[in-house]
Write a protein that holds these residues in place. Structure first.
Motif, PDB file in Angstrom:
ATOM      1  N   LEU A   1       0.841  -1.196   0.000  1.00 24.48           N
ATOM      2  CA  LEU A   1       0.000   0.000   0.000  1.00 24.48           C
ATOM      3  C   LEU A   1       0.877   1.248   0.000  1.00 24.48           C
ATOM      4  O   LEU A   1       1.932   1.280   0.639  1.00 24.48           O
ATOM      5  N   GLN A   2       0.422   2.264  -0.702  1.00 30.88           N
ATOM      6  CA  GLN A   2       1.178   3.513  -0.796  1.00 30.88           C
ATOM      7  C   GLN A   2       0.273   4.694  -0.444  1.00 30.88           C
ATOM      8  O   GLN A   2      -0.319   5.330  -1.326  1.00 30.88           O
ATOM      9  N   PRO A   3       0.137   4.987   0.839  1.00 32.07           N
ATOM     10  CA  PRO A   3      -0.678   6.146   1.236  1.00 32.07           C
ATOM     11  C   PRO A   3      -0.071   7.439   0.706  1.00 32.07           C
ATOM     12  O   PRO A   3       1.145   7.637   0.769  1.00 32.07           O
ATOM     13  N   ASN A   4      -0.930   8.283   0.164  1.00 32.18           N
ATOM     14  CA  ASN A   4      -0.500   9.563  -0.419  1.00 32.18           C
ATOM     15  C   ASN A   4       0.497   9.369  -1.561  1.00 32.18           C
ATOM     16  O   ASN A   4       1.255  10.284  -1.905  1.00 32.18           O
ATOM     17  N   GLY A   5       0.513   8.158  -2.137  1.00 37.54           N
ATOM     18  CA  GLY A   5       1.374   7.900  -3.284  1.00 37.54           C
ATOM     19  C   GLY A   5       2.809   7.559  -2.941  1.00 37.54           C
ATOM     20  O   GLY A   5       3.659   7.499  -3.838  1.00 37.54           O
ATOM     21  N   TYR A   6       3.108   7.313  -1.652  1.00 37.90           N
ATOM     22  CA  TYR A   6       4.477   7.009  -1.236  1.00 37.90           C
ATOM     23  C   TYR A   6       4.485   5.721  -0.412  1.00 37.90           C
ATOM     24  O   TYR A   6       3.457   5.326   0.150  1.00 37.90           O
ATOM     25  N   PRO A   7       5.641   5.063  -0.298  1.00 33.54           N
ATOM     26  CA  PRO A   7       5.715   3.825   0.486  1.00 33.54           C
ATOM     27  C   PRO A   7       5.240   4.036   1.920  1.00 33.54           C
ATOM     28  O   PRO A   7       5.468   5.090   2.523  1.00 33.54           O
ATOM     29  N   LEU A   8       4.602   3.007   2.469  1.00 34.08           N
ATOM     30  CA  LEU A   8       4.036   3.109   3.812  1.00 34.08           C
ATOM     31  C   LEU A   8       5.111   3.383   4.859  1.00 34.08           C
ATOM     32  O   LEU A   8       4.916   4.219   5.754  1.00 34.08           O
ATOM     33  N   ALA A   9       6.250   2.690   4.767  1.00 32.50           N
ATOM     34  CA  ALA A   9       7.302   2.868   5.775  1.00 32.50           C
ATOM     35  C   ALA A   9       7.777   4.316   5.818  1.00 32.50           C
ATOM     36  O   ALA A   9       7.983   4.893   6.898  1.00 32.50           O
ATOM     37  N   GLU A  10       7.923   4.916   4.649  1.00 30.72           N
ATOM     38  CA  GLU A  10       8.370   6.317   4.584  1.00 30.72           C
ATOM     39  C   GLU A  10       7.329   7.252   5.181  1.00 30.72           C
ATOM     40  O   GLU A  10       7.653   8.157   5.959  1.00 30.72           O
ATOM     41  N   GLN A  11       6.060   7.034   4.820  1.00 29.68           N
ATOM     42  CA  GLN A  11       4.984   7.878   5.341  1.00 29.68           C
ATOM     43  C   GLN A  11       4.830   7.718   6.851  1.00 29.68           C
ATOM     44  O   GLN A  11       4.577   8.691   7.572  1.00 29.68           O
ATOM     45  N   LEU A  12       4.992   6.485   7.332  1.00 33.28           N
ATOM     46  CA  LEU A  12       4.866   6.235   8.766  1.00 33.28           C
ATOM     47  C   LEU A  12       5.954   6.967   9.544  1.00 33.28           C
ATOM     48  O   LEU A  12       5.679   7.603  10.566  1.00 33.28           O
ATOM     49  N   GLN A  13       7.191   6.904   9.051  1.00 36.06           N
ATOM     50  CA  GLN A  13       8.286   7.569   9.751  1.00 36.06           C
ATOM     51  C   GLN A  13       8.090   9.083   9.768  1.00 36.06           C
ATOM     52  O   GLN A  13       8.356   9.747  10.778  1.00 36.06           O
ATOM     53  N   GLN A  14       7.614   9.632   8.669  1.00 32.83           N
ATOM     54  CA  GLN A  14       7.348  11.072   8.629  1.00 32.83           C
ATOM     55  C   GLN A  14       6.260  11.459   9.628  1.00 32.83           C
ATOM     56  O   GLN A  14       6.350  12.496  10.296  1.00 32.83           O
ATOM     57  N   ALA A  15       5.222  10.617   9.725  1.00 27.92           N
ATOM     58  CA  ALA A  15       4.136  10.905  10.668  1.00 27.92           C
ATOM     59  C   ALA A  15       4.635  10.825  12.108  1.00 27.92           C
ATOM     60  O   ALA A  15       4.256  11.648  12.958  1.00 27.92           O
TER      61      ALA A  15
END
Length: 323
Positions: A183-197
């Motif tokens: 899954l790619q929330p907001n068009g980006y990898p989940l791991a990357e989005q999770l770390q940013q959040a």
């Protein structure tokens, strides 16, 4: 001969007139009373008739409203029956299709193009819903991956972690199965989005902590103005390291950077904070604004610390004996 009464009336006709007038008034009063009583009776009957008429009008209006409501209810009931019948028919069709799919799959037959297209669409819808759930979760405070798991479970998904560490997500309604990291929330990898959040949440929590410290009634406040960004950053970091609370840095309309600082008096940190503020006052391009009473208290504390150090450094003087 005239009687005595008649004789007196003959001698005094005014008395006769008054007596007759009194008698006539009494008679008229009785007649008026009878008329008023009759009128009151008529008014009572008329009022009763009016009330009955109004009551009849109200009942008639209520009856009309009830009939209208009954008609509306009947129409709504009929529409509900039609919708229910349509849903039952669709469900029966789906059950029939499901039974055919199960049998054909058990027999090892390939799905028809229409069924493959339907399955692909159902899986994609389930993936998109899961992606939306994750996006909504990441917009809020996030401190760990477990919050994503919980959000998916609360929205109809089951999770399974394989021995390899990969996590699979299954939609309970469609039974669509896919990997969580696909899954790619907001068009980006989940791991990357999770770390940013997580980083954003930590930053917001830290900022909230600093604002709370700044609201402490015991806190002293200092305002630094710097025209140079590097200077502002340097003194903000230096004050943080000294033990002060840098709770706001913002650019003003005149393009200067404003650094707001608070600190509570502490013998362990007051000297380092004071030295940094003194350095700021002596630096060109830096303006330090501070309440005079707080500044005086800092200077007094510095002198006290200096006296204590001087006293500790002095050697103990013993009493000697001379021969």
């Amino acid at each position: 001969m005239l009687g005595e009464k008649k004789w007196r009336e003959h001698l005094n006709p005014q008395a006769y007139i008054e007596r007759e007038l009194a008698r006539m008034n009494e008679h008229l009063a009785r007649q008026v009373g009878l008329v008023n009583a009759k009128l009151a009776e008529v008014a009572t009957v008329a009022t009763a008739n009016t009330l009955e008429h109004e009551r009849a009008k109200i009942l008639e209006k209520q009856l009309a409203t009830s009939k209208k409501t009954q008609q509306q209810t009947a129409a709504a009931l009929e529409q509900t029956k039609q919708e229910l019948a349509a849903k039952i028919a669709a469900l029966q069709k789906q059950e029939k299709l499901y039974a055919q799919v199960v049998v054909r799959t058990a027999q090892g037959e390939a799905l028809s193009p229409a069924l493959r297209q339907w399955a692909t669409r159902a899986q994609e819808q389930s993936r998109q819903k899961a992606t939306t759930v994750i996006e909504q979760t990441l917009r809020g405070p996030v401190t760990e991956l477990k919050q994503v798991y919980t959000a998916l479970q609360q929205n109809g998904y089951a999770l399974q972690e394989l021995a390899t560490g990969q996590v699979l997500v299954r939609g309970q309604q469609s039974q669509a199965l896919f990997a969580l990291d696909s899954l790619q929330p907001n068009g980006y990898p989940l791991a990357e989005q999770l770390q940013q959040a997580i980083t954003r949440t930590q930053r917001e929590q830290e900022q909230a902590r600093k604002h709370a410290l700044a609201q402490d009634p015991r806190a002293a406040h200092v305002r630094l103005l710097a025209a140079d960004t590097e200077q502002a950053h340097y003194f903000a970091c230096a004050l943080e390291q000294a033990g002060a609370n840098v709770w706001q840095v913002q650019r003003l309309p005149d393009h200067q950077l404003e650094v707001r600082v608070s600190y509570c008096f502490d013998w362990h940190t007051i000297e380092a904070i004071s030295q940094t503020l003194t350095q700021g006052r002596r630096t060109p391009g830096i303006v330090v604004e501070e309440d005079r009473a707080n500044q005086t208290a800092r200077y007094t504390a510095l002198r006290t610390l200096e006296r204590e150090r001087t006293r500790e450094q002095q050697p103990e003087q013993g009493h000697g004996f001379s021969l």
